[in-house]
Design a protein around this motif. Structure first.
Motif, PDB file in Angstrom:
ATOM      1  N   PHE A 137       0.830  -1.217   0.000  1.00 57.89           N
ATOM      2  CA  PHE A 137       0.000   0.000   0.000  1.00 57.89           C
ATOM      3  C   PHE A 137       0.860   1.261   0.000  1.00 57.89           C
ATOM      4  O   PHE A 137       0.580   2.227  -0.707  1.00 57.89           O
ATOM      5  N   VAL A 138       1.927   1.247   0.792  1.00 54.04           N
ATOM      6  CA  VAL A 138       2.834   2.403   0.841  1.00 54.04           C
ATOM      7  C   VAL A 138       3.415   2.676  -0.550  1.00 54.04           C
ATOM      8  O   VAL A 138       3.403   3.815  -1.030  1.00 54.04           O
ATOM      9  N   GLN A 139       3.900   1.612  -1.215  1.00 55.50           N
ATOM     10  CA  GLN A 139       4.517   1.777  -2.544  1.00 55.50           C
ATOM     11  C   GLN A 139       3.496   2.213  -3.593  1.00 55.50           C
ATOM     12  O   GLN A 139       3.853   2.840  -4.585  1.00 55.50           O
ATOM     13  N   CYS A 140       2.233   1.865  -3.400  1.00 54.80           N
ATOM     14  CA  CYS A 140       1.181   2.268  -4.345  1.00 54.80           C
ATOM     15  C   CYS A 140       0.737   3.716  -4.099  1.00 54.80           C
ATOM     16  O   CYS A 140      -0.069   4.250  -4.868  1.00 54.80           O
ATOM     17  N   GLY A 141       1.210   4.314  -3.008  1.00 59.60           N
ATOM     18  CA  GLY A 141       0.861   5.715  -2.763  1.00 59.60           C
ATOM     19  C   GLY A 141      -0.334   5.909  -1.851  1.00 59.60           C
ATOM     20  O   GLY A 141      -0.824   7.026  -1.685  1.00 59.60           O
ATOM     21  N   VAL A 142      -0.811   4.837  -1.221  1.00 64.16           N
ATOM     22  CA  VAL A 142      -1.916   4.963  -0.255  1.00 64.16           C
ATOM     23  C   VAL A 142      -1.371   5.656   1.005  1.00 64.16           C
ATOM     24  O   VAL A 142      -0.328   5.253   1.528  1.00 64.16           O
ATOM     25  N   PRO A 143      -2.053   6.699   1.495  1.00 64.20           N
ATOM     26  CA  PRO A 143      -1.574   7.395   2.701  1.00 64.20           C
ATOM     27  C   PRO A 143      -1.581   6.447   3.907  1.00 64.20           C
ATOM     28  O   PRO A 143      -2.298   5.443   3.901  1.00 64.20           O
TER      29      PRO A 143
END
Lengths: 142, 142, 142, 142
Positions: free
Chosen positions: A39-45
């Motif tokens: 999720f972090v790498q996908c840009g999810v806050p």
């Protein structure tokens, strides 16, 4: 084509058991870290932000199915390949493939939900409840 | 009717995550301990003895499928109910039910093999191979 | 001047406790990994090789003293600075400083021995015994 | 004479490393559980209650010093003897002795504080601060 994010994990001495191979619960520790990293790498806050904006606290696990194909030991460097393979109404399926170079070590399909604080009585899990997949998160992860 | 052995596990503060619930990889740590305890309670000798008498080194996991139904937190005392539900030629299925009083917390079906040192080349898992279920062990566990 | 080797460790959600900070036993998991990494980076062969050449099986811990100065939480990246600060006849002292950028999180002084299989009766630790520091290892680590 | 409370811990296969002995970070996991158990057995209310009545959130560790005297392995049952040996103004010292029958396995002296939410700026640890030992807690533990 779905996004695949790879998380690297080095196997340490203390991750291995008296049979000199990775003690299997450690694979689930690494899978949990690889899930968040996805999720972090996908840009999810971060969840403490989505809690304010979307009410989403995190992604608790509800089901996991793992196959242990080859053993790994200390000194090995593992690549955990992470993809979300299915979006349901209130849950999603993540596939993990743990590889050491060309060898498949472990494979896992996992169901998680997006959780919010429970508002109403009668919900199955104490304190939290599943919410519909937030479209803003889904679009970042596909 | 198959034998059921119950393994007790207290949940400690350090078993819980920032969401204040058991971090799920810990359930697999406890399941592994409950699996060994099952054989001990059934009267199966320790693996270092069966290695000499039967060539059996232990029971590595090959597949696990778990459902997380309710959350648990520190202070809880869990009962892990363990039963072998199926005997196949070279593997067996164990069912785990983790309960807190009347509540089902987690349920898991697991496939393990009886492992011996690998004699021949071409075996799937490096170093070990599955052997047929030893009848002397099976009869103690049924 | 002694060699200092830095080991990087990312703090994951599951490394933290219900107080949302790193649960302290995890620092010792990382210190053990940083200790092995120190020898690897200094060019010391793996213990299964030194077992054959020098009789050295590894470096079991005999004493550790740690001070917890600041807390860390998930998302933090920690630098573990490792130096051998003292060579005694049959043991050595390693100093660890765990930092997050400019902040000192934890500091630890640890005594380990070089262990060999026990030959004689009457040794303090069952199965292993301390051997004099091998000069070939010491010269790589200074 | 100070109170001594004994916490029992069984050593499981997965607590041991490839050298077939307890991997030392696990001793700190058990010590943390034995520390909480000490307060519970002495009749101190849970921290979520003392937070309301006394402002006390828990007892974070600030310093630990451990000596590893003998090794332990799976199947062993350990007795962790816990005593508070010193009460200072804002901290206290706990002594742990981990024994297997008559054998001393590990010994540890640990400094902890009673923590409250930080009110003022300039406190050393982010978010929490040490408070004077609450007399009502001390009298239960002596």
């Amino acid at each position: 084509m779905s996004k695949t994010i790879v998380y690297k994990q080095k196997v340490e001495f203390g991750d291995c058991d008296p049979a000199r191979i990775v003690w299997f619960p450690n694979y689930f520790r690494w899978i949990d870290a690889a899930s968040r990293n996805f999720f972090v790498q996908c840009g999810v806050p971060p969840w403490h932000e989505t809690e304010k904006t979307l009410g989403v606290l995190g992604t608790p696990i509800v089901d996991t199915h793992a196959r242990f194909i080859n053993t790994a030991s200390y000194g090995d460097v593992l690549d955990i390949h992470v993809t979300i393979t299915e979006w349901r109404t209130k849950s999603f399926v993540t596939q993990y493939q743990i590889r050491r170079g060309g060898d498949l070590i472990m494979e896992c399909d996992e169901v998680r939900i997006f959780a919010a604080h429970r508002a109403a009585v009668g919900d199955p899990q104490p304190g939290i409840r599943a919410v519909p997949i937030p479209p803003s998160i889904r679009s970042l992860c596909e």
